[in-house]
Motif scaffolding. Sequence first.
Motif, short mmCIF file in Angstrom:
data_model
loop_
_atom_site.label_atom_id
_atom_site.label_comp_id
_atom_site.label_asym_id
_atom_site.label_seq_id
_atom_site.Cartn_x
_atom_site.Cartn_y
_atom_site.Cartn_z
N TYR A 1 0.85 -1.18 0.00
CA TYR A 1 0.00 0.00 0.00
C TYR A 1 0.89 1.24 0.00
O TYR A 1 1.44 1.62 1.05
CB TYR A 1 -0.92 0.02 1.22
N PRO A 2 1.12 1.87 -1.14
CA PRO A 2 2.06 3.00 -1.22
C PRO A 2 1.75 4.12 -0.23
O PRO A 2 2.67 4.71 0.33
CB PRO A 2 1.88 3.48 -2.67
N MET B 1 4.39 5.61 2.45
CA MET B 1 4.69 7.05 2.44
C MET B 1 4.58 7.62 3.87
O MET B 1 5.44 8.39 4.31
CB MET B 1 3.70 7.76 1.52
N ILE B 2 3.53 7.24 4.63
CA ILE B 2 3.33 7.72 5.99
C ILE B 2 4.51 7.31 6.89
O ILE B 2 5.03 8.11 7.67
CB ILE B 2 2.01 7.18 6.57
N ILE B 3 4.97 6.05 6.74
CA ILE B 3 6.08 5.55 7.57
C ILE B 3 7.34 6.36 7.29
O ILE B 3 8.01 6.85 8.22
CB ILE B 3 6.32 4.05 7.29
N LEU B 4 7.70 6.51 6.01
CA LEU B 4 8.95 7.20 5.67
C LEU B 4 8.88 8.69 6.02
O LEU B 4 9.86 9.27 6.48
CB LEU B 4 9.24 7.02 4.18
N GLU B 5 7.73 9.33 5.81
CA GLU B 5 7.60 10.75 6.16
C GLU B 5 7.91 10.99 7.63
O GLU B 5 8.68 11.89 7.98
CB GLU B 5 6.17 11.23 5.86
N ASN B 6 7.34 10.17 8.50
CA ASN B 6 7.52 10.40 9.94
C ASN B 6 8.93 10.04 10.41
O ASN B 6 9.49 10.71 11.28
CB ASN B 6 6.46 9.59 10.72
N LYS C 1 15.13 0.28 11.75
CA LYS C 1 15.14 -0.76 10.71
C LYS C 1 13.73 -1.33 10.58
O LYS C 1 13.23 -1.97 11.50
CB LYS C 1 16.13 -1.85 11.07
N VAL C 2 13.13 -1.09 9.42
CA VAL C 2 11.74 -1.51 9.17
C VAL C 2 11.74 -2.70 8.22
O VAL C 2 12.41 -2.68 7.18
CB VAL C 2 10.92 -0.34 8.57
N THR C 3 11.01 -3.75 8.60
CA THR C 3 10.86 -4.94 7.75
C THR C 3 9.40 -5.05 7.34
O THR C 3 8.51 -5.08 8.20
CB THR C 3 11.29 -6.20 8.51
N ILE D 1 2.44 6.92 15.05
CA ILE D 1 1.83 6.67 13.74
C ILE D 1 2.67 5.65 12.97
O ILE D 1 2.13 4.76 12.30
CB ILE D 1 1.72 7.99 12.95
N VAL D 2 4.01 5.76 13.05
CA VAL D 2 4.90 4.80 12.37
C VAL D 2 4.60 3.38 12.84
O VAL D 2 4.40 2.46 12.04
CB VAL D 2 6.38 5.15 12.65
N LYS D 3 4.54 3.18 14.15
CA LYS D 3 4.29 1.85 14.70
C LYS D 3 2.93 1.31 14.24
O LYS D 3 2.79 0.14 13.88
CB LYS D 3 4.33 1.94 16.24
N LYS D 4 1.93 2.19 14.25
CA LYS D 4 0.58 1.75 13.87
C LYS D 4 0.51 1.38 12.39
O LYS D 4 -0.10 0.38 11.99
CB LYS D 4 -0.40 2.88 14.19
N ALA D 5 1.19 2.20 11.52
CA ALA D 5 1.16 1.93 10.08
C ALA D 5 1.92 0.64 9.76
O ALA D 5 1.50 -0.15 8.91
CB ALA D 5 1.79 3.11 9.33
N ILE D 6 3.06 0.41 10.44
CA ILE D 6 3.84 -0.83 10.21
C ILE D 6 3.00 -2.04 10.62
O ILE D 6 3.01 -3.07 9.94
CB ILE D 6 5.17 -0.77 10.99
#
Length: 882
Positions: A767-768, A772-777, A868-870, A843-848
């Motif tokens: 889901y792009p 996008m939300i993860i990388l922005e934050n 480090k995001v997997t 927000i990062v944790k929730k989106a991941i």
Amino acid sequence: MVSGCTISVSCSKLQSNTAIMRIPLLLLVSLFTVQSFGQSGLDSLKQLLYELNDNQKRVDVLNQLASEIYDVDLNEGLKYAMEAYDQALSIKYISGQRKALVLVAFRSIVSGEFQQSIKYLRQSADLSTGPDDLLAYATIMKGNVYTSLALYDSAHYSYTKAITILEKYPNDAYEAFAYKSLARLYLVRWKNNEASVFFKKALEVYEKLGDRRGQAEIWFALSDANKNLTDYTLAESYQNEGCSIANKINMDYLILLCYSNRGDYYLRLGEYLKALEVLFKALDILKTKEHPQLQAFVYDHLGLVYEELGQHDVSLKYYFDALKIWERIGVKYEMATLYAEIGWIYKNQSNFAQAKSYMDKSLVLREEIKDEHGISNSFNILGVLFYQEKKYDKSLEMLEKSLEIRKRIGHREGVSATIFNIAAVYEDLGELDKALDYQFRALEIDERIDNKQGLSISYNQIGQLYTKAKNFKEAERFLTKAWDLAKTTGSKGLLMNNRLYFSSFYEAKGDLRKALEYHRLYTALNDSIYSEGNAMKLAEMQALYQVEQKNKEIELLNQNKEIQDNEILIQKSQISQQRTIIIAGLIGFVLVSIFAFKIYQYTQRIRRANHEILEQKEEIQVQSEELIQANRTIADINKDLEKRIEERTADLRQAYKELDTFFYRSSHDFRRPLTTFLGLAEVANITVKDKNALELFAKVKETASNLDKMLVKLQSISDVGTLQLVYKEVFLKEIIDNVFDNFADEVSAKKIRVLIDIDIKNPIYAYPAMVMIILENLIENAISFSSPVEPFIKVFAHDRDDKVMIEVADNGQGIDSAIQPRIFEMYFRGSDRSKGNGLGLYIVKKAIGKLHGDVVLESQRDRGVSFKVTLPSSQNAAEHSG
């Protein structure tokens, strides 16, 4: 609003102590025992109950058990009291009946069923044993009920009658109870010095008895009296004595009183966050207790705190919750006070019609119960209400009535507040000399009672009046005194208003540079208070939303349990039917065998045997038909249950959807005016040439940008939970480039070196928007905490098997190991450098999580951070990981 007042905290003298101490009615109730036995003592009494053969002693033990267990479980205590009464009645044990009836009445008092309690107490008094110490006890309790019903003359008569009986039939515990109850009556009627005298008499008796619970209650009561007398140092000392005992003996009831008393104390001192903390602790204990009066007391004080914080909608919620309890019970004193508080809220909202309606209700009740302190409070609020409507003659009439009563009853803080309000009226009328005269009279009282918050408000107002009168020397002197005192109290509201008054002062002198400088300081404090208020409001909304969610989950679980119970019953019914059929078949088989064996010897019984077999077969057939019909009925029930579950589940989903839609649209609506502010600031930057004006517009732009960022974060939370996502190929390099383009100004300003290394061999499907939300934050976080020396941000990405690994690293200030476990919590900010709102990493944790991925943090203080995001690189991988 009074000239110069800008927020509710700084204008609190207008309200003039609606936040007076509520008296928890349970403090007026005492049981026979001096000390609690604890669980081992209760077990011993229960064991003794089964060993006794003497019926009269059994009644005494049952009464003792009831009085002990009331502290733990009101319903169980009532059970023992009723059993004691029934047994005492059967053996004509009059003293046992009287004690049992008093205990039953106690249960009614605690539940707020006052008329019922009076019936039991009268029944107890009518028993023909003559006067004794127990009759005195029942008379005291009846007086407490009259106090709750605001029948003060009847209450006073009951107390004095009980004291007269105890002179002839002494009982130390009941004597202390009588003194304490009489003192509470004086406290309700705002006779605080008389109340203190009788409280101390009760304390002497409790100390002689070694009754720690009684001592704690008196310490709390003395604290109440001294808070009313504005001696907060002594009030805190008494409060600490009571809380110390409560903690030592670990009794929930006393701990509740400790929290309630401290909540009121912090509220009066303006320490609102501390007040909220202890009041919510009290509310947590009350979840498992049936104490409606104390629950209403806590709700009322929570409403007062939120009122002072300017959160009127939350305040009204708690006020109405408390009002429901008091109206159900019928306590006029508390009802009148809450009507006044609700009227005050409506006044602040400029809903004058509603405000007057509630104030009229309050005044009628207070005049009915002859509550002079309350009547003066009503007149004072009506005076402020007419003042806001610019009906100055009517306002002065009401305020003068309030002042006359407050002087008569010795309510010094109230006298100061009312005089302050009169000064405000004359200020509006342009009669500055009169206004100054009244302000100095209020100031004199505040100095005598050392009311620091009131002093600071008065100094500010006098300074403002001198500014209007062009007496700049005196104006500066009083405004400086207000500033020094506001710093001592630590009140942001008082500090903020002082900066605004100084801005007006320098503007009146013609020193526009200093006026602008002080206005900037005022704006900074206002922004700080606004941000804190918003954070608290959001936390409250989230808590209310979570409670609602939890309640619906519990309801759904109860429905599921009900269905499961029904299924179990059906299964049991089927098993029972099957057993019946099997047993009937076996019986038939045995009978056939017996008849077959006997056929050779008993030929004449063949017909009878055949007839019996046919009857058995018919019975089995009937049972089979009944079983088939039962199964059909059960199937119909199951269909109906499934339909109801589907309907309720649909309702629940619709409720969640409406809540999320409201949250999403509200965020958009808030962003529209902010976008306008940002646009206007940009236009001003081009068209305005004045340097000072440009600085102000820059401040507006910065404030609007910060609020916009916070709303974007909140919108992202909603998006993560509810966004209708599009599953397609993710072009990671393009997303990263777009993110850095968005932050180009910040990266350039901080001279951050950006390194991007993408090594992706296989297409990524996800889901792009979520990526996008993860990388922005993560990238925004790295920019915010970048190193001041040669800063850099590195973004690496590579794929392996069915996963994609993304790493965002920087050489910034890093994160202490002590706070690393909390960085993904909502609103958590781990650094004093952080200017954000604590939502980005949440927000990062929730989106991941939404993408079925994982995140690992590596960091040391001052050595940078690496996230480090997997993530799964395909739908199959995501389903497998889920």
